[in-house]
Design a protein around this motif. Structure first.
Motif: not given
Ligand SMILES: [Co+2]
Ligand SMILES: [Co+2]
Lengths: 698, 698
Positions: B124-137
């Motif tokens: 989230v601090i990096s600017g990612i929506d927490p709903k988008d954790m499937d986009k985190v690798y």
């Protein structure tokens, strides 16, 4: 392929143009001339560049022939013939300079040697029956430089051999004396004879021809043919001598001296033709031998300046020298008497598959892309007496140019007595055969034009951080970087290879920075076969082959500075500087600015050859290669648009659908090596399993 | 191909043997074990050699499995299972040593990362929506060594990335923090967070997949297919895993760690099977990154010891990875849970035409021989997270072995702010993407057996004579020779590359002198890509990858000294010596005799990689290669009996008859690239002229 009626200014002289130049010279200076050179004087760069940029409006560069002749009295003239106006615009008498030696000149020597009474006398001393003089052979070599004979008159040294049978290899039966041939008188004027004589070897021959192989047990029978075909045609296009292939475009020239010459090499980068090199060639070479005993010091052929890589080039054969779908270019040269000879198939051009161009699999989802590479090879093979050199210019899709030289042919040999001590200067490769240590050093001339004519060269060294392990700047000791040193004058630019820093050189255009890396667009010279000249500073070779003193030189571009050991190489003494040494000796030149200028980089590479018996009686080819690679030149990987062999993206994996079918360049011809169909079902299974995700498309 | 029912002692464990070993271990130690290694313990050399020499009478070496497991409580056991007797002969509890990390272990990390609240917080601090954790690798990497975590427990570091779309390349969107994963607890136990944060890049993607290429203008359409066929079959023969090809014979093994392993490489020299190497493999590698800032010092993967070049190997595809007539070998490995997984087509084997093998034309009579070369390529490709390594072992007909590694795949990347200073430790290869400087260093293990087990290594340097120019010993200054230095102890044998002397190493059998050269029979290591380790002496990498400190090490052979960074590599601190450093630290070993002993040569080669935008988003393959060449090994050129493409001897030229027809291996399939038949008669003439002396045989 269309034939241009009007030659392109970069085109070599046509047969008709050679004839025209010869006819103009004969008319002016008589018929009794030997023609050593009739070759294109390449257009002056300023004129040519102007015309290339505006061919409709700028004046078309004239066709000019360089003509060098030897008159009956031995006088040498170096002239220029303007073929457009039909006039001789320069006709200089040379003083103490000897022009290139032609094959026809060389051919004469053996005949003279065989009938010379003093040579026959030496042959008899060697143990040869004087009736067998037809079994005596000689390789006429440039004399190099021998102060007893100087440079005023034209000499060759005759390296002497014997063939017991016409089909034996003479290099196995070297003789120990060396006649000196006066080319003007067509006479042997001296013989160098060693103090201790070595009689002719009587050891049975080892031959590489079929009769010889039969004696040793015959040929292997287990090689099955490999065929390479392009049923839909080749991927390159030639218009006259202009090549277009995979975004590359360049002109393929050829001359008596350098052989293949490339001009105006550009790369089409998304519609923009970006210049890379104005001209690229092997400009000179030297093969110094390391035996200090007289007269072996004379063995240091500067093969290109002394004989010519064009003049010595082979006519290549389809299915033998070249495999696949081949395009050939011929070469036209003058004969000594003033005719024209054509070497058919002097250059061969073909494509090859080059394995994987790029590949990536994602370990987490098995998405994958694999794309195969292609290379374009433009090749010639020339025979320099005993050696052959196969020179290949390999163009890669990613913007890399890879010059490659393969050495094959036969070792230069000298006689030795059984169990004679070679003193470390050579190797007994066969009984009685001493092959001396030597180097093969080539000078690559790079007339740089990296995104424009103003370029700068940097030396790049990979070095650790200066900060000690444990310091705040380098706590774990792992820091390293690329140390870049700008070369600002020709004097400073004389640089050597440093293996300990993986040194490379970067030809940069500092006027254009890469949008992401902010580094200048550049081509990097990555060359690892850089042995350095082993003859010492001040030695004869060091003086005559100045280019070989350093791995890299950089000079400011000047028309006609093409040959780094000088224009007329035979018999230079090195007392006066020659070639690149002479250019840098001109007042002010060594210290002139080469930062952001039109520059030429000269690179000496090659190998040191300590012969071994495996190299005899004929050498398995040994390759030497280097790379010119784009760095910070392209916005990103320039080959992403090469059709892939297989690509399945993560969403296709997720959705359980096959990979991309569109755009694929799939090879459905490849097959399993062994027919495993006998074991029930195995063949089918193998094929399926060979195709991860249905890859092979069968 | 026949399937051996009884495995050869060199064969990798079969699926059945792996199952047997696992079953024996489970019976003894329970089912709740993770199997990290179940692999052949290669036969003890003394036993194996005795058996190879007398397979009828000597005892057949037993089949033994190395088994390494991790118990539920994190305890690690390292054991041996005798498969012949079905007994566990060793079962050691390891203390503070971590075994190799399997792909299955790595796969777990990403799932844990995506659901860890602290990681989500950082995203989230990096600017990612927490709903988008499937986009985190994340690429889970070995932690290397981090003293805060030590070696007792099993950790990984998670290099973090983001994909805006599932088909985007995550390496273009690196995140700036690095979670630490505890493999036993399956939890994130720490996150390394930089002081100054770099938000996630929002720059549009550059993709190498078809949708990405379409956006950039689509695929090139000018590549025509090239087909390579062997209608009469391949020239190699396989019996089980024994390869025979062109006088070569060797066994092709494969293990989890080194991937391809060659055993008992011999060359049939006129009926005598001469040994060359007992074993040959890539034994280890290290990829140190040069950015000194924490935590980037942890990026120095020892990919083979930490993940395994076998475990990571790709299943290869016909017509994509491999072209022509291909033979495949599969690889069997344990799964973590104690099953068996098979990687189909783990090894591909094929022949290629290799241009000219040798050629010579005699300039005086136009006699000529030209013979084409063939090479045999045995290849694997493994994926180490972002990078792929294509490892090819190329066998040449002339006795040369050429290991080659091609680097492709994707750069390891880290985030950077727009216009952030990379301080020379990396390159911005795309907006927001910093690719750090790094090296790829490989350790070639050569278990030498050059004409017998007792060998000696010499360093060869090409050097000028000491005698000055003009001295009686060196009047012309051209004298040079090969300076040979014998390596007599492991301490003295630690040697570095010297580019200035074209240094090579010679593995000699001093008990056998060549009959002509009187030099010992030998294999020469010719390697020019030898950058040296850039992390400094005393650095973490220097300690953990001791092999990389020098280009060459020589040790006396000992069973089980296979891996020069140690047997269990993950999380070694380097505080105690590991691998080759540990072996040489044993009392007396560094100074023991290695002259005329059974020796192993370890050679570190590779390259230093300063990334450029051309390497992104996927790297065009970059090759690294070296040669092992026979010198003074064969009586003379060992390939004279390879059928020639064309041979016309002087007597045939004299008699006006064509060249030899018998024995020819002629390629009648090659053809001209362009149909020039339109111009009347030209095609026919071209073909005739293309065939000097009727060469091409058309
Ligand atoms: Co040579
Ligand atoms: Co890299």
């Amino acid at each position: 392929m269309t034939i241009n009626i009007i030659p392109h200014p970069f085109d070599p002289l046509s047969a008709a143009e050679i004839e025209q130049a010869i006819s103009i010279v004969k008319k002016a200076h008589g018929n009794d001339l030997f023609f050593n050179i009739v070759s294109l004087q390449e257009p002056r760069k300023a004129e040519m560049t102007a015309w290339l940029q505006a061919p409709e409006t700028a004046p078309r560069p004239k066709r000019v022939a360089e003509v060098v002749v030897i008159a009956q009295d031995g006088k040498v003239f170096d002239g220029l013939v303007d073929l457009t106006s039909g006039t001789i615009t320069k006709w200089d008498l040379l003083d103490g300079e000897q022009p290139i030696i032609t094959m026809e000149e060389l051919q004469l020597v053996e005949h003279v040697v065989r009938t010379d009474p003093k040579v026959i006398e030496q042959c008899v001393i060697s143990g040869i029956d004087p009736k067998d003089m037809d079994k005596v052979y000689c390789d006429p070599w440039t004399i190099g430089y021998d102060k007893r004979f100087g440079s005023k008159k034209r000499y060759q040294q005759a390296l002497m051999y014997y063939r017991p049978d016409i089909d034996d290899c003479q290099y196995q039966y070297p003789l120990d004396f060396c006649p000196i041939y006066d080319a003007e008188q067509k006479k042997i004027v001296h013989i160098d004879i060693p103090e201790v004589r070595r009689p002719l070897s009587r050891v049975p021959p080892v031959n590489y021809h079929p009769a010889g192989v039969e004696k040793k047990g015959g040929y292997r029978t287990d090689l099955k043919p490999i065929y390479i075909t392009q049923p839909e045609g080749v991927s390159f296009k030639m218009t006259g001598r202009w090549m277009e292939w995979q975004n590359w475009k360049f002109h393929i020239g050829f001359n008596y001296r350098e052989g293949i010459v490339f001009n105006n090499i550009t790369f089409n980068d998304h519609g923009v033709e970006r210049p890379i090199f104005y001209r690229l060639s092997l400009a000179e070479m030297v093969v110094p031998y390391g035996n200090p005993e007289h007269p072996h010091q004379r063995k240091h052929a500067l093969d290109q300046g002394e004989y010519g890589a064009g003049y010595m080039t082979n006519s290549l054969s389809l299915g033998c020298d070249c495999k696949g779908a081949i395009h050939y270019l011929d070469a036209d040269f003058p004969t000594r008497a003033g005719g024209v000879r054509t070497i058919k198939n002097a250059i061969c051009i073909h494509e090859e598959d080059n394995g994987i161009l790029f590949k990536h699999s994602d370990f987490r989802d098995d998405s994958v892309i694999v794309t195969r590479a292609r290379k374009l090879i433009i090749q010639q093979i020339f025979t320099a007496a005993n050696y052959e050199y196969a020179v290949a210019w390999i163009f890669h899709q990613d913007g890399t140019i890879q010059p490659e030289v393969k050495l094959t042919g036969i070792l230069n040999t000298y006689s030795m007595d059984p169990d004679e001590d070679t003193k470390g200067w050579g190797t007994q490769v066969y009984p009685g055969v001493n092959a001396h240590n030597h180097q093969h050093l080539f000078c690559l001339r790079i007339d740089a034009n990296v995104d424009g004519p103003k370029n700068t060269v940097f030396v790049n060294d990979a070095v650790p951080s200066d900060a000690p392990v444990g310091s705040p700047e380098n706590p774990y000791g792992n820091a390293f970087y690329c140390k870049r040193t700008k070369l600002v004058t020709p004097a400073q630019a004389k640089t050597d290879y440093d293996g300990s820093t993986s040194r490379s050189w970067e030809i940069a255009n500092t006027n254009k920075l890469h949008p992401y890396s902010k580094k200048p667009v550049s081509y990097k010279l990555v060359s690892r076969e850089v042995p350095g000249l082993l003859p010492k500073p001040g030695s004869l070779v060091w003086k005559r082959a100045p280019f070989a003193r350093h791995a890299v030189w950089v000079t400011k571009y000047r028309d006609d500075q093409l040959y780094p050991a000088g224009r007329h190489v035979p018999q230079t003494s090195g007392e006066k500087p020659v070639g690149i040494d002479a250019w840098l000796s001109e007042p002010g030149v060594a210290d002139e600015n080469i930062d952001n200028e039109d520059i030429v980089l000269w690179h000496t590479f090659g190998l040191t050859h300590f012969p071994a018996p495996e190299d005899f009686p004929v050498m398995p080819a040994e390759p030497i290669t280097l790379l010119l690679r784009p760095r910070n030149f392209f916005e990103n990987n320039p080959v992403m648009d090469v059709p892939f062999s297989y690509c399945r993206v993560p969403s296709q994996v997720r959705d359980g659908v096959p990979g991309w079918d569109k755009y694929r360049l799939v090879d459905r011809i490849s097959k399993l090596a062994f027919d495993e169909g006998k074991e029930d079902g195995e063949k089918k299974e193998k094929e399926v399993n060979g195709c991860k995700g249905g890859c092979c498309g069968k």
